[in-house]
Design a protein around this motif. Structure first.
Motif, mmCIF file in Angstrom:
data_model
loop_
_atom_site.group_PDB
_atom_site.id
_atom_site.type_symbol
_atom_site.label_atom_id
_atom_site.label_comp_id
_atom_site.label_asym_id
_atom_site.label_seq_id
_atom_site.Cartn_x
_atom_site.Cartn_y
_atom_site.Cartn_z
ATOM 1 N N ASN A 12 -46.643 41.295 8.918
ATOM 2 C CA ASN A 12 -46.858 42.708 8.640
ATOM 3 C C ASN A 12 -48.093 43.120 9.440
ATOM 4 N N PRO A 13 -47.954 44.018 10.392
ATOM 5 C CA PRO A 13 -49.105 44.382 11.225
ATOM 6 C C PRO A 13 -50.269 44.980 10.442
ATOM 7 N N VAL A 14 -49.993 45.648 9.346
ATOM 8 C CA VAL A 14 -51.069 46.228 8.544
ATOM 9 C C VAL A 14 -51.872 45.123 7.859
ATOM 10 N N THR A 15 -51.193 44.209 7.181
ATOM 11 C CA THR A 15 -51.922 43.153 6.481
ATOM 12 C C THR A 15 -52.607 42.206 7.461
ATOM 13 N N GLN A 16 -52.018 42.005 8.636
ATOM 14 C CA GLN A 16 -52.684 41.183 9.653
ATOM 15 C C GLN A 16 -53.982 41.849 10.098
ATOM 16 N N GLY A 17 -53.942 43.156 10.288
ATOM 17 C CA GLY A 17 -55.149 43.885 10.666
ATOM 18 C C GLY A 17 -56.203 43.821 9.578
ATOM 19 N N GLU A 18 -55.783 44.008 8.348
ATOM 20 C CA GLU A 18 -56.730 43.958 7.231
ATOM 21 C C GLU A 18 -57.369 42.578 7.105
ATOM 22 N N VAL A 27 -59.538 47.632 16.344
ATOM 23 C CA VAL A 27 -58.768 48.881 16.361
ATOM 24 C C VAL A 27 -59.581 49.985 17.036
ATOM 25 N N LYS A 28 -60.831 50.130 16.621
ATOM 26 C CA LYS A 28 -61.676 51.199 17.160
ATOM 27 C C LYS A 28 -61.979 50.996 18.642
ATOM 28 N N HIS A 43 -56.294 50.835 9.201
ATOM 29 C CA HIS A 43 -55.072 50.068 9.479
ATOM 30 C C HIS A 43 -53.806 50.810 9.062
ATOM 31 N N LYS A 44 -53.966 51.942 8.383
ATOM 32 C CA LYS A 44 -52.831 52.782 7.985
ATOM 33 C C LYS A 44 -53.240 54.243 8.140
ATOM 34 N N PRO A 45 -53.517 54.671 9.360
ATOM 35 C CA PRO A 45 -54.007 56.041 9.534
ATOM 36 C C PRO A 45 -53.018 57.111 9.082
ATOM 37 N N TRP A 46 -51.750 56.791 9.045
ATOM 38 C CA TRP A 46 -50.730 57.757 8.613
ATOM 39 C C TRP A 46 -50.850 58.075 7.121
ATOM 40 N N ASP A 70 -40.282 51.657 9.096
ATOM 41 C CA ASP A 70 -40.767 51.414 7.743
ATOM 42 C C ASP A 70 -40.732 49.897 7.566
ATOM 43 N N HIS A 71 -41.910 49.268 7.643
ATOM 44 C CA HIS A 71 -41.965 47.812 7.640
ATOM 45 C C HIS A 71 -41.332 47.214 6.390
ATOM 46 N N ALA A 72 -41.628 47.749 5.237
ATOM 47 C CA ALA A 72 -41.079 47.203 3.988
ATOM 48 C C ALA A 72 -39.549 47.253 3.986
ATOM 49 N N GLN A 73 -39.011 48.364 4.442
ATOM 50 C CA GLN A 73 -37.552 48.523 4.490
ATOM 51 C C GLN A 73 -36.935 47.535 5.486
#
Length: 93
Positions: A12-18, A27-28, A43-46, A70-73
């Motif tokens: 999951n790119p979000v959890t990897q970033g976190e 990221v910055k 990590h989730k700007p949306w 939608d990563h979860a989907q």
């Protein structure tokens, strides 16, 4: 990409970033449009409310893209497809 881990390992790119960029430095550095985004949204700007997007100078859908997946989907679908393939393979043995 080949991975020695079991088939169910879906990054999951979000959890990897976190996990690996908790302060958002990477990221910055590489996404300067996100430099002013508060850490809780880096990590989730949306997920930023519109007023915070305005404060950060990063309008989602204009300055930064809306997620196209939608990563979860998709993870759920992938797991189902892996299970189907595993079941088919088991029947042929």
């Amino acid at each position: 990409m080949t991975d020695a881990q079991p088939y169910f390992r879906i990054f999951n790119p979000v959890t990897q970033g976190e996990k690996f960029d908790p302060d958002g430095a990477f990221v910055k550095k590489y996404l300067p449009v996100l430099r002013e985004v508060p850490l809780q949204y880096i990590h989730k700007p949306w997920d930023m409310p519109e007023h915070i997007q305005e404060q950060a100078g990063c309008k989602i859908g204009f300055d930064y893209p809306i997620p196209c997946v939608d990563h979860a989907q998709r993870r759920k679908l992938t797991m189902a497809l892996f299970q189907e393939a595993k079941d088919r393979h088991a029947k042929t043995e």
